[in-house]
Design an enzyme around this catalytic site. Structure first.
Site, PDB file in Angstrom:
ATOM      1  N   GLU A 100      -1.213 -12.365 -19.447  1.00  0.00           N
ATOM      2  CA  GLU A 100      -0.174 -11.930 -20.264  1.00  0.00           C
ATOM      3  C   GLU A 100       0.530 -12.769 -21.287  1.00  0.00           C
ATOM      4  OE1 GLU A 100       2.321 -10.977 -17.110  1.00  0.00           O
ATOM      5  OE2 GLU A 100       1.426  -9.027 -16.605  1.00  0.00           O
TER       6      GLU A 100
ATOM      7  N   TYR B  53      18.164 -22.878 -24.198  1.00  0.00           N
ATOM      8  CA  TYR B  53      17.524 -23.903 -23.214  1.00  0.00           C
ATOM      9  C   TYR B  53      17.025 -25.041 -23.855  1.00  0.00           C
ATOM     10  CZ  TYR B  53      14.321 -19.564 -24.397  1.00  0.00           C
ATOM     11  OH  TYR B  53      13.513 -18.870 -24.824  1.00  0.00           O
TER      12      TYR B  53
ATOM     13  N   GLY C 146       2.337 -14.542 -24.218  1.00  0.00           N
ATOM     14  CA  GLY C 146       3.336 -14.155 -25.201  1.00  0.00           C
ATOM     15  C   GLY C 146       3.208 -15.102 -26.178  1.00  0.00           C
TER      16      GLY C 146
ATOM     17  N   CYS D 253      30.695 -19.920 -35.877  1.00  0.00           N
ATOM     18  CA  CYS D 253      31.859 -20.574 -35.373  1.00  0.00           C
ATOM     19  C   CYS D 253      31.813 -20.950 -33.817  1.00  0.00           C
ATOM     20  CB  CYS D 253      32.918 -19.788 -35.681  1.00  0.00           C
ATOM     21  SG  CYS D 253      32.957 -19.578 -37.279  1.00  0.00           S
TER      22      CYS D 253
ATOM     23  N   GLY E 119       2.633 -18.295 -19.306  1.00  0.00           N
ATOM     24  CA  GLY E 119       3.155 -19.445 -18.999  1.00  0.00           C
ATOM     25  C   GLY E 119       2.377 -20.488 -19.740  1.00  0.00           C
TER      26      GLY E 119
HETATM   27  C1  LIG Z   1       7.892 -13.168 -20.428  1.00  0.00           C
HETATM   28  C2  LIG Z   1       6.622 -12.804 -19.701  1.00  0.00           C
HETATM   29  C3  LIG Z   1       5.514 -13.349 -19.988  1.00  0.00           C
HETATM   30  C4  LIG Z   1       5.140 -14.098 -21.120  1.00  0.00           C
HETATM   31  O1  LIG Z   1       5.268 -15.264 -21.071  1.00  0.00           O
HETATM   32  P1  LIG Z   1       5.067 -16.425 -22.229  1.00  0.00           P
HETATM   33  O2  LIG Z   1       5.454 -17.796 -21.896  1.00  0.00           O
HETATM   34  O3  LIG Z   1       5.747 -16.152 -23.495  1.00  0.00           O
HETATM   35  O4  LIG Z   1       3.424 -16.409 -22.558  1.00  0.00           O
HETATM   36  C5  LIG Z   1       4.385 -12.557 -19.298  1.00  0.00           C
HETATM   37  N1  LIG Z   1       4.444 -11.758 -18.260  1.00  0.00           N
HETATM   38  C6  LIG Z   1       5.865 -11.636 -17.834  1.00  0.00           C
HETATM   39  C7  LIG Z   1       5.947 -10.661 -16.645  1.00  0.00           C
HETATM   40  C8  LIG Z   1       6.893 -12.072 -18.508  1.00  0.00           C
HETATM   41  O5  LIG Z   1       7.946 -11.534 -18.173  1.00  0.00           O
END
Ligand SMILES: *Cc1c(COP(=O)(O)O)cnc(C)c1O
Length: 418
Positions: A268, A311, A270, A337, A227
């Site tokens: 985690e 979003y 991303g 479109c 997050g």
């Molecule tokens: C999508 C997701 C993340 C990554 O979230 P980010 O906001 O991209 O860092 C981490 N853990 C889980 C379980 C997710 O589904």
């Protein structure tokens, strides 16, 4: 991307316009040096020695991005069996992959178990089935701490009526299933959603998970999800990763002293790792002046980058063909479109038909959400790393659109000659 001597460059002095000349537009470009910078930042921010980062690969699953991050020392967070297969193909060891699906059947979990990856379970009934089937495979349990956070309701996953995780109020029920099946819980997990700004929110969620952990004596790791937010425009809000890292590292060390063992602390990320590395380069097809608005219509749309429409995500836009000209106000739209607006009333240096615009923060949840809507091809992808540019995915062709279609001979030929 930096502006110097009237032109934009990527790391290593690479000119994005040269990439478009070579590989055509629309084109996704990822700057691997930025991914490396973000990797180093997050590593340095968390001072607790046993910290591990599993890259949440749904953000961007290009095999080369996976390999780059594996080289840095990342593990992998996967949400589907196909992501697991991509991770294994990229060379991740099964034990460095955590599988965190939502709402999948026991069959898919069984496949994952057979591939040898770590399993994260987010449903009591599945825990029961899995425990009966594989009492000797330890699992992680996804706990929902009911912390309301996240940039908007679609990416907020921790609140009370969210479909994700097992409520921490249901921990007694989890314990009964653990006892009945004899399964070992090796990890506890939470992920409260994307775009959390406040370090306090992280710590509050973490406190709930640490409280729950007191019921599980055999843990090896605690996974606090992600997050982490990155800035979406110059000076935009972002998670203060250094503050979060320092706070949680200290708190987790205390927790471990209390728990009696130094557990591994997992995150985690991303978006944090790859969002800012991405630049989506698109060509201006048309400049259209109406009574109220000047539209810049580009050779892309929600088929390639859906976040603004899905979003209301903000992507900065710059006209890299005209870096220093006078500015005007444009609404940047796609060619699909369907209303696919990338940005309303954006101040851009004057746009001419044929100019290349750049959409920033295009490294996460952009290509990975792309589709063939309107029967358009998905773009090519280029990775720039240490001064070199590499084509890492070819542009699609017409064959890709019809590859899996089967023509069946059931249709009546209508004779229109009579
Ligand atoms: C999508 C997701 C993340 C990554 O979230 P980010 O906001 O991209 O860092 C981490 N853990 C889980 C379980 C997710 O589904």
């Amino acid at each position: 991307m930096t502006l110097e001597n009237n032109r934009y460059t990527l790391s290593g002095g690479i000119d994005p316009l040269d990439l478009v000349a070579e590989y055509d537009a629309p084109l996704y470009v990822y700057d691997g040096d930025i991914i490396e910078r973000q990797w180093n930042r997050i590593n340095d921010a968390f001072t607790y020695p046993k910290t591990k980062f599993n890259y949440a690969c749904k953000a961007n699953t290009n095999l080369n991005i996976l390999r780059l991050l594996r080289g840095f020392g990342a593990g992998l967070d996967c949400v589907s069996i196909q992501e697991i297969r991509l991770g294994l193909l990229a060379g991740f060891a099964p034990q460095d992959i955590l599988y965190t699906p939502n709402g999948v059947s026991i069959d898919e979990l069984s496949l994952a178990a057979e591939l040898g990856v770590r399993i994260n379970i987010d449903n009591i009934s599945i825990l029961e089935q899995f425990g009966q089937k594989y009492p000797d495979i330890p699992v992680c349990v996804r706990i929902n701490p009911h912390i309301l956070a996240g940039g908007n309701s679609k990416i907020s996953t921790g609140h009370i009526d969210s479909k994700f995780g097992i409520s921490f109020h249901q921990v007694p029920h989890v314990l009964r299933v653990v006892e009945a099946t004899g399964i070992r819980v090796e990890g506890l997990h939470m992920h409260t959603g994307s775009d959390i700004l406040d370090a306090e929110v992280f710590v509050r969620g973490a406190e709930i998970l640490m409280a729950a952990a007191q019921n599980f004596p055999d843990l090896d790791y605690m996974d606090f999800g992600s997050g982490f937010k990155v800035p979406y425009y110059p000076g935009g809000n972002a998670t203060n990763i250094e503050a979060v890292g320092e706070k949680i590292s200290a708190r987790f060390a205390d927790f471990c002293a209390d728990y009696g063992r130094d557990l591994t602390m997992v995150f985690e990320p991303g978006k944090f790792l790859v969002s800012e590395s991405g630049f989506f380069l698109v060509k201006t097809n048309v400049v259209k002046t109406t009574l109220s608005t000047v539209f810049a219509g580009i050779d892309s749309g929600l088929n390639h980058l859906i976040r603004p429409m899905l979003y209301d995500a903000h992507h900065e836009i710059t006209n890299i063909s005209n870096p220093v000209g006078r500015t005007r106000i444009y609404t940047v739209v796609g060619y699909i479109c369907e209303t696919d607006t990338f940005g309303v009333n954006r101040k851009l240096t004057e746009v001419h038909e044929g100019d290349i615009l750049c959409l920033h923060n295009a490294g996460a949840y952009c290509f990975s959400m792309a589709s063939n809507y309107n029967s358009r091809y998905r773009p090519a992808e280029v990775l720039v790393y240490r001064g070199k540019a590499h084509l890492i995915r070819k542009r699609e062709t017409f064959e890709d659109l019809v590859r899996n279609v089967r023509e069946v001979g059931i249709f009546v030929e209508v004779d229109i000659s009579s």
